[in-house]
Structure formats: C-alpha cells, structure tokens
Design a protein around this motif. Sequence first.
Motif, PDB file in Angstrom:
ATOM      1  N   VAL A  66      -9.528  -9.105   5.213  1.00 15.28           N
ATOM      2  CA  VAL A  66      -8.754  -8.655   4.050  1.00 15.28           C
ATOM      3  C   VAL A  66      -7.814  -9.773   3.603  1.00 15.28           C
ATOM      4  O   VAL A  66      -7.654 -10.023   2.407  1.00 15.28           O
ATOM      5  CB  VAL A  66      -7.974  -7.354   4.371  1.00 15.28           C
ATOM      6  N   GLU A  67      -7.215 -10.461   4.554  1.00 14.22           N
ATOM      7  CA  GLU A  67      -6.373 -11.611   4.224  1.00 14.22           C
ATOM      8  C   GLU A  67      -7.209 -12.728   3.597  1.00 14.22           C
ATOM      9  O   GLU A  67      -6.765 -13.419   2.689  1.00 14.22           O
ATOM     10  CB  GLU A  67      -5.657 -12.106   5.475  1.00 14.22           C
ATOM     11  N   GLU A  68      -8.432 -12.868   4.083  1.00 17.65           N
ATOM     12  CA  GLU A  68      -9.353 -13.862   3.530  1.00 17.65           C
ATOM     13  C   GLU A  68      -9.695 -13.531   2.075  1.00 17.65           C
ATOM     14  O   GLU A  68      -9.756 -14.424   1.228  1.00 17.65           O
ATOM     15  CB  GLU A  68     -10.622 -13.897   4.383  1.00 17.65           C
ATOM     16  N   ILE A  69      -9.888 -12.246   1.773  1.00 20.20           N
ATOM     17  CA  ILE A  69     -10.167 -11.823   0.394  1.00 20.20           C
ATOM     18  C   ILE A  69      -9.020 -12.233  -0.514  1.00 20.20           C
ATOM     19  O   ILE A  69      -9.234 -12.776  -1.597  1.00 20.20           O
ATOM     20  CB  ILE A  69     -10.400 -10.298   0.324  1.00 20.20           C
ATOM     21  N   LYS A  70      -7.802 -11.996  -0.069  1.00 23.20           N
ATOM     22  CA  LYS A  70      -6.637 -12.361  -0.877  1.00 23.20           C
ATOM     23  C   LYS A  70      -6.610 -13.867  -1.136  1.00 23.20           C
ATOM     24  O   LYS A  70      -6.388 -14.305  -2.261  1.00 23.20           O
ATOM     25  CB  LYS A  70      -5.351 -11.916  -0.191  1.00 23.20           C
ATOM     26  N   PRO A  88       2.318 -10.235  -2.833  1.00 20.61           N
ATOM     27  CA  PRO A  88       2.389  -9.219  -1.775  1.00 20.61           C
ATOM     28  C   PRO A  88       1.326  -9.455  -0.706  1.00 20.61           C
ATOM     29  O   PRO A  88       0.244  -9.953  -0.984  1.00 20.61           O
ATOM     30  CB  PRO A  88       2.120  -7.913  -2.529  1.00 20.61           C
ATOM     31  N   LYS A  89       1.658  -9.089   0.537  1.00 20.01           N
ATOM     32  CA  LYS A  89       0.709  -9.216   1.638  1.00 20.01           C
ATOM     33  C   LYS A  89      -0.362  -8.134   1.485  1.00 20.01           C
ATOM     34  O   LYS A  89      -0.110  -7.079   0.908  1.00 20.01           O
ATOM     35  CB  LYS A  89       1.426  -9.050   2.973  1.00 20.01           C
ATOM     36  N   PRO A  90      -1.561  -8.366   2.011  1.00 24.09           N
ATOM     37  CA  PRO A  90      -2.594  -7.330   1.971  1.00 24.09           C
ATOM     38  C   PRO A  90      -2.129  -6.074   2.694  1.00 24.09           C
ATOM     39  O   PRO A  90      -1.422  -6.155   3.697  1.00 24.09           O
ATOM     40  CB  PRO A  90      -3.775  -7.967   2.701  1.00 24.09           C
ATOM     41  N   ILE A  91      -2.524  -4.916   2.175  1.00 25.57           N
ATOM     42  CA  ILE A  91      -2.085  -3.630   2.709  1.00 25.57           C
ATOM     43  C   ILE A  91      -3.285  -2.895   3.281  1.00 25.57           C
ATOM     44  O   ILE A  91      -4.358  -2.891   2.679  1.00 25.57           O
ATOM     45  CB  ILE A  91      -1.484  -2.765   1.577  1.00 25.57           C
ATOM     46  N   VAL A  92      -3.087  -2.238   4.418  1.00 22.72           N
ATOM     47  CA  VAL A  92      -4.093  -1.342   4.982  1.00 22.72           C
ATOM     48  C   VAL A  92      -3.432   0.032   5.054  1.00 22.72           C
ATOM     49  O   VAL A  92      -2.404   0.198   5.705  1.00 22.72           O
ATOM     50  CB  VAL A  92      -4.564  -1.809   6.376  1.00 22.72           C
ATOM     51  N   THR A  93      -4.007   1.023   4.366  1.00 26.91           N
ATOM     52  CA  THR A  93      -3.331   2.315   4.203  1.00 26.91           C
ATOM     53  C   THR A  93      -3.286   3.165   5.463  1.00 26.91           C
ATOM     54  O   THR A  93      -2.473   4.069   5.550  1.00 26.91           O
ATOM     55  CB  THR A  93      -3.976   3.147   3.085  1.00 26.91           C
ATOM     56  N   ASP A  94      -4.140   2.885   6.447  1.00 26.40           N
ATOM     57  CA  ASP A  94      -4.090   3.719   7.651  1.00 26.40           C
ATOM     58  C   ASP A  94      -3.115   3.182   8.698  1.00 26.40           C
ATOM     59  O   ASP A  94      -3.020   3.701   9.793  1.00 26.40           O
ATOM     60  CB  ASP A  94      -5.482   3.923   8.251  1.00 26.40           C
ATOM     61  N   GLY A  95      -2.389   2.131   8.358  1.00 28.68           N
ATOM     62  CA  GLY A  95      -1.337   1.631   9.230  1.00 28.68           C
ATOM     63  C   GLY A  95      -1.790   0.686  10.324  1.00 28.68           C
ATOM     64  O   GLY A  95      -0.978   0.167  11.066  1.00 28.68           O
ATOM     65  N   GLU A 129      -7.589 -19.142 -12.812  1.00 30.09           N
ATOM     66  CA  GLU A 129      -7.120 -18.296 -13.914  1.00 30.09           C
ATOM     67  C   GLU A 129      -6.102 -17.251 -13.462  1.00 30.09           C
ATOM     68  O   GLU A 129      -5.453 -16.611 -14.283  1.00 30.09           O
ATOM     69  CB  GLU A 129      -8.301 -17.548 -14.565  1.00 30.09           C
ATOM     70  N   LEU A 130      -5.970 -17.053 -12.137  1.00 28.72           N
ATOM     71  CA  LEU A 130      -5.128 -15.992 -11.596  1.00 28.72           C
ATOM     72  C   LEU A 130      -3.868 -16.569 -10.972  1.00 28.72           C
ATOM     73  O   LEU A 130      -3.887 -17.670 -10.425  1.00 28.72           O
ATOM     74  CB  LEU A 130      -5.905 -15.199 -10.545  1.00 28.72           C
ATOM     75  N   TYR A 131      -2.777 -15.792 -11.030  1.00 27.46           N
ATOM     76  CA  TYR A 131      -1.552 -16.286 -10.406  1.00 27.46           C
ATOM     77  C   TYR A 131      -0.886 -15.311  -9.454  1.00 27.46           C
ATOM     78  O   TYR A 131       0.113 -15.647  -8.839  1.00 27.46           O
ATOM     79  CB  TYR A 131      -0.549 -16.790 -11.441  1.00 27.46           C
ATOM     80  N   ASP A 132      -1.381 -14.114  -9.292  1.00 25.78           N
ATOM     81  CA  ASP A 132      -0.806 -13.177  -8.334  1.00 25.78           C
ATOM     82  C   ASP A 132      -1.882 -12.165  -7.968  1.00 25.78           C
ATOM     83  O   ASP A 132      -2.519 -11.598  -8.857  1.00 25.78           O
ATOM     84  CB  ASP A 132       0.403 -12.480  -8.939  1.00 25.78           C
ATOM     85  N   VAL A 133      -2.079 -11.926  -6.678  1.00 25.71           N
ATOM     86  CA  VAL A 133      -3.149 -11.042  -6.211  1.00 25.71           C
ATOM     87  C   VAL A 133      -2.595 -10.071  -5.178  1.00 25.71           C
ATOM     88  O   VAL A 133      -1.839 -10.474  -4.294  1.00 25.71           O
ATOM     89  CB  VAL A 133      -4.306 -11.856  -5.584  1.00 25.71           C
ATOM     90  N   ALA A 134      -2.989  -8.800  -5.321  1.00 28.69           N
ATOM     91  CA  ALA A 134      -2.640  -7.779  -4.328  1.00 28.69           C
ATOM     92  C   ALA A 134      -3.935  -7.137  -3.849  1.00 28.69           C
ATOM     93  O   ALA A 134      -4.819  -6.822  -4.648  1.00 28.69           O
ATOM     94  CB  ALA A 134      -1.724  -6.726  -4.933  1.00 28.69           C
ATOM     95  N   VAL A 135      -4.061  -6.949  -2.532  1.00 30.16           N
ATOM     96  CA  VAL A 135      -5.249  -6.343  -1.939  1.00 30.16           C
ATOM     97  C   VAL A 135      -4.808  -5.126  -1.135  1.00 30.16           C
ATOM     98  O   VAL A 135      -3.894  -5.227  -0.308  1.00 30.16           O
ATOM     99  CB  VAL A 135      -5.996  -7.341  -1.022  1.00 30.16           C
ATOM    100  N   VAL A 136      -5.443  -3.974  -1.411  1.00 31.69           N
ATOM    101  CA  VAL A 136      -5.148  -2.741  -0.688  1.00 31.69           C
ATOM    102  C   VAL A 136      -6.444  -2.244  -0.070  1.00 31.69           C
ATOM    103  O   VAL A 136      -7.407  -1.962  -0.777  1.00 31.69           O
ATOM    104  CB  VAL A 136      -4.557  -1.655  -1.618  1.00 31.69           C
TER     105      VAL A 136
END
Length: 155
Positions: free
Chosen positions: A52-56, A38-45, A64-71
């Motif tokens: 945030v995309e860089e964090i993802k 999933p793409k990174p999400i920002v809750t205030d629109g 060790e990881l295969y799927d990441v979601a950032v909100v």
Amino acid sequence: MQNIYRAMAIAGILLLSGCNVGQQGKDSQLALVKTTNPKPIVTDGRRTPTWVEEIKREVSSYPELYDVAVVKGQEGTLVVYKVKHLHRFKMKQIEKDVTKFLEKKHPKEKFTVSSDYKIFLEAVRLDEKMKSPKFPKKKAEKRFKELVKMTEDTK
C-alpha cells in the motif's frame, strides 16, 4: 460615521474567525490549499502493508500529480490525488492511466481512483479520525465504503 466603520470591521473579524470553529484537524483545513502528503490508511487498524505504501509512492511519481492519499479497505483500495493546475485539462486521461497502471501491477486488488477534491478532503479527515483510539474500526470501514460510493456517484 467612524463608529459605523469600526462596528463593520469588528463584525467582519468576528465573522471570519467564526468560520474556523467547526473545522476538524489542521490537515483537513489546508488539504485543498497545500500538499498534505497523508500516510496510507488501512481501515481495519492493522499495520499498513508495504504494497500500500508502494502504491502511494508509485502514484506520487506521476509528474502531473502533487498529493496522493491511499485508503485500503476490506473490499478494495481507494486512491485519490490532486492534479497540478496546468494538467487539469487531461484529468480523465490521467485517471485512466493511473487505474490501468494499478490494475496491471496489482491484478488481485480492486481499485477505485479519483481526482475529486472533496473525496481527497474526506480521505484526509478519515485519516485524522483514525488517529483517535476512540474511533471504531467498523466506523472506519463504513466511511471507506461511503467514500468509494461517492466516487461512483461523481462519474
């Protein structure tokens, strides 16, 4: 006797097909089985900040990881991920490493990190809901806070 088997087969098919009726989106149906990315999400629109995309990207680079979601919410950032099966015995250490890395890289931001499948699934569902223009930003922020609270409750 054959009629009984037919009836049981039909009942089984109806039962299995009825399980999918209440499901939300396609991504959330398969989120626990495959990589949804999933793409990174920002809750205030607002537009998703590049950091945030860089964090993802950075968290996704962990082998060790295969799927990441950032909100990204108003009061912090939630990072949830799925751990590869062979690395599941090191989940606590992975969580500590990811948290330490994020806090060092972005010291002003408050991070909540989790490998809980349920929270990952709920983050994917939030992403699906936010794609609808009818989903209010206040509800998105409220759901973000609920997800953060869920991570605290599971620890």
